[in-house]
Design an enzyme around this catalytic site. Structure first.
Site, PDB file in Angstrom:
ATOM      1  N   GLN A  24      -2.288   2.156  -0.408  1.00 23.64           N
ATOM      2  CA  GLN A  24      -0.879   2.026  -0.741  1.00 23.64           C
ATOM      3  C   GLN A  24      -0.425   0.576  -0.552  1.00 23.64           C
ATOM      4  O   GLN A  24       0.002   0.172   0.519  1.00 23.64           O
ATOM      5  CB  GLN A  24      -0.040   2.969   0.125  1.00 23.64           C
ATOM      6  CG  GLN A  24       1.384   3.040  -0.336  1.00 23.64           C
ATOM      7  CD  GLN A  24       2.112   4.227   0.255  1.00 23.64           C
ATOM      8  OE1 GLN A  24       1.584   5.013   1.016  1.00 23.64           O
ATOM      9  NE2 GLN A  24       3.359   4.347  -0.107  1.00 23.64           N
ATOM     10  N   PHE A  25      -0.504  -0.196  -1.633  1.00 23.62           N
ATOM     11  CA  PHE A  25      -0.117  -1.602  -1.577  1.00 23.62           C
ATOM     12  C   PHE A  25       1.356  -1.783  -1.251  1.00 23.62           C
ATOM     13  O   PHE A  25       1.774  -2.829  -0.762  1.00 23.62           O
ATOM     14  CB  PHE A  25      -0.466  -2.328  -2.885  1.00 23.62           C
ATOM     15  CG  PHE A  25       0.437  -1.989  -4.042  1.00 23.62           C
ATOM     16  CD1 PHE A  25       1.554  -2.769  -4.312  1.00 23.62           C
ATOM     17  CD2 PHE A  25       0.181  -0.900  -4.855  1.00 23.62           C
ATOM     18  CE1 PHE A  25       2.383  -2.467  -5.376  1.00 23.62           C
ATOM     19  CE2 PHE A  25       1.007  -0.586  -5.920  1.00 23.62           C
ATOM     20  CZ  PHE A  25       2.121  -1.372  -6.182  1.00 23.62           C
ATOM     21  N   THR A  26       2.167  -0.744  -1.482  1.00 24.18           N
ATOM     22  CA  THR A  26       3.603  -0.869  -1.243  1.00 24.18           C
ATOM     23  C   THR A  26       3.942  -1.051   0.234  1.00 24.18           C
ATOM     24  O   THR A  26       5.077  -1.410   0.568  1.00 24.18           O
ATOM     25  CB  THR A  26       4.378   0.337  -1.814  1.00 24.18           C
ATOM     26  OG1 THR A  26       3.901   1.532  -1.196  1.00 24.18           O
ATOM     27  CG2 THR A  26       4.219   0.418  -3.327  1.00 24.18           C
TER      28      THR A  26
END
Length: 166
Positions: A78-80
């Protein structure tokens, strides 16, 4: 690396309506990779998560680790987690590692978690739109960031950098 760690009774992840990973009792780990992350951060985080005493014992107290209860791990990239919303209304993700850097490091983290003895380690599909089902237990949710060392100080941002009093 940044991780949101949630204790669950069960968790699963689907891509295009097909379940690609699921666990029963254990931890769902939302995992983000930053620019300066590498093997050291992946190893530290895998060790930390495998041994966190956040699983309930027979009395309902958080005294046991994932290893001690034989729980599974569901790791979702999850790059967010590297989103920065301090300015404007649209978050910037410039602190997140590029996919070609992040994907092998997520895979390495999963392998290290398995090497610690976590059975099973399930994953989502890197870069895909995923539907994640999380049945929180507690709820118990922790945020871990490898930029903060085990002693509570900031880690060097690049190999070879040093910190005061190191």
């Amino acid at each position: 690396m940044r991780a949101v760690v949630q204790r669950v009774n069960q968790g699963s992840v689907s891509v295009d309506g097909v379940c690609v990973g699921s666990i029963g009792r254990g931890l769902v780990i939302l995992l983000g990779v930053g620019h300066c992350d590498g093997e050291r951060e992946a190893h530290w985080l895998a060790q930390k998560i495998a041994n966190l005493r956040i699983m309930a014992d027979a009395d309902g107290c958080m005294n046991l680790s994932l290893l001690e209860v034989g729980g599974g791990a569901l790791v979702i990239s999850q790059f967010t987690l590297y989103g920065n919303a301090q300015r404007g209304r649209r978050p910037s993700y410039s602190e997140a590692a590029a996919p070609e850097v992040a994907e092998p490091l997520v895979e390495r983290f999963c392998a290290l978690l398995a090497d610690e003895g976590v059975p099973p380690v399930e994953t989502g599909e890197f870069g895909a739109m995923m539907n994640v089902v999380i049945h929180n237990d507690g709820p118990v949710t922790l945020f871990l960031d490898t930029e903060v060392s085990r002693r509570g100080r900031l880690k060097p941002s690049a190999p070879g950098d040093t910190l005061p009093n190191d």
